[in-house]
Design a protein around this motif. Sequence first.
Motif, mmCIF file in Angstrom:
data_model
loop_
_atom_site.group_PDB
_atom_site.id
_atom_site.type_symbol
_atom_site.label_atom_id
_atom_site.label_comp_id
_atom_site.label_asym_id
_atom_site.label_seq_id
_atom_site.Cartn_x
_atom_site.Cartn_y
_atom_site.Cartn_z
ATOM 1 N N UNK A 180 -80.022 -16.978 5.330
ATOM 2 C CA UNK A 180 -78.686 -16.599 5.801
ATOM 3 C C UNK A 180 -78.642 -16.510 7.323
ATOM 4 N N UNK A 181 -79.667 -15.917 7.921
ATOM 5 C CA UNK A 181 -79.698 -15.792 9.384
ATOM 6 C C UNK A 181 -79.817 -17.168 10.034
ATOM 7 N N UNK A 203 -76.298 -21.184 13.352
ATOM 8 C CA UNK A 203 -75.721 -22.499 13.634
ATOM 9 C C UNK A 203 -74.194 -22.445 13.759
ATOM 10 N N UNK A 204 -73.625 -21.273 13.478
ATOM 11 C CA UNK A 204 -72.175 -21.120 13.537
ATOM 12 C C UNK A 204 -71.756 -20.487 14.854
ATOM 13 N N UNK A 262 -66.191 -11.846 14.117
ATOM 14 C CA UNK A 262 -66.573 -13.237 13.941
ATOM 15 C C UNK A 262 -67.967 -13.361 13.356
ATOM 16 N N UNK A 263 -68.878 -12.488 13.774
ATOM 17 C CA UNK A 263 -70.239 -12.515 13.230
ATOM 18 C C UNK A 263 -70.234 -12.133 11.762
ATOM 19 N N UNK A 264 -69.399 -11.161 11.398
ATOM 20 C CA UNK A 264 -69.315 -10.749 9.998
ATOM 21 C C UNK A 264 -68.763 -11.884 9.133
ATOM 22 N N UNK A 304 -69.946 -16.567 5.295
ATOM 23 C CA UNK A 304 -70.072 -18.007 5.043
ATOM 24 C C UNK A 304 -71.535 -18.398 4.803
ATOM 25 N N UNK A 305 -72.425 -17.795 5.582
ATOM 26 C CA UNK A 305 -73.849 -18.097 5.421
ATOM 27 C C UNK A 305 -74.360 -17.590 4.070
#
Length: 306
Positions: free
Chosen positions: A144-145, A150-151, A158-160, A165-166
Amino acid sequence: MRFAAVLNKDGGTLRTIDLEAFASRMRSTLETAGHSIDIEIVAGKDIAATLDGVASRRGIDVVLAGGGDGTISAAAARLMNGEKALAILPAGTMNLFARGLGIPQTLDAALKSFADGEVMAIDIATANGRPFVHQFSIGMHARMVQLRQKMEFGSRLGKMRASVRAAWATINNPPAMNVTLMIGEAEIRTRITGIGITNNLFGEGHLPYADNPAGGVLGIYVTVARRRGELIRFLFDVARGKWRGNEHVEIHQANRAVLKIHSTNRKVQAVMDGELVKLDRETTVEIHPRALNVLVPAGAAEAKVA
């Protein structure tokens, strides 16, 4: 007390605020309470060197670290087994380590709590000698990390969203590893989708953080869920702190564990306190009881060990 603050202007929520104004409030709050403080605002690339200098400086009682998980973990590593205490500004996304210490979750509230705070000795863990304060993990979390990095995102929200998505992408293509896990005299050979080894057992019924940061044991969480429905349930239970109710999670505790990886993939990575690191074929994880001094709100120390 004599404080030295190191603020990572590129880390966590600090990159989104007026740091000069916040530093002024920091100085006013602590000096009004009778403390002294030196403040250094530095770029992320200079954090390690600045922490090295501050940690070795004489006459300092508390190192106040502000930034994301990497900044806090780096500061803790340099203060391990020393007399100086670590004060944590909750500037990360979830601030799980700070939550476990009872530190308020806004910057100004945390700062005010330090003005009359008290020092508490808590545990810290190491993986092959490298310190971590919250968690060492492989498998799903690392995948996931990797995907999230890559996003593009420019804020905590936005990180959440990127994390969600990950997580969905990982659920649809979960990793699997053959491992041997040695816990005391027991040897477990299994195929896993994830293992998390934590600095003390996570509490139940809330986000994944330790209720007692001086409990003296590693929490070892082995995940064998593979089907999509099982993985969705697992992640949902993680968020709610319902570990013990999930049939696809085995929970162990120990003061030392040895993890051996049998994967042929040479690029397998682990996550330590939110940062991707190279995963060795064999990793020894140990807990070091009360090896880190931290500054916590008044009364929190008694509450945490009660």
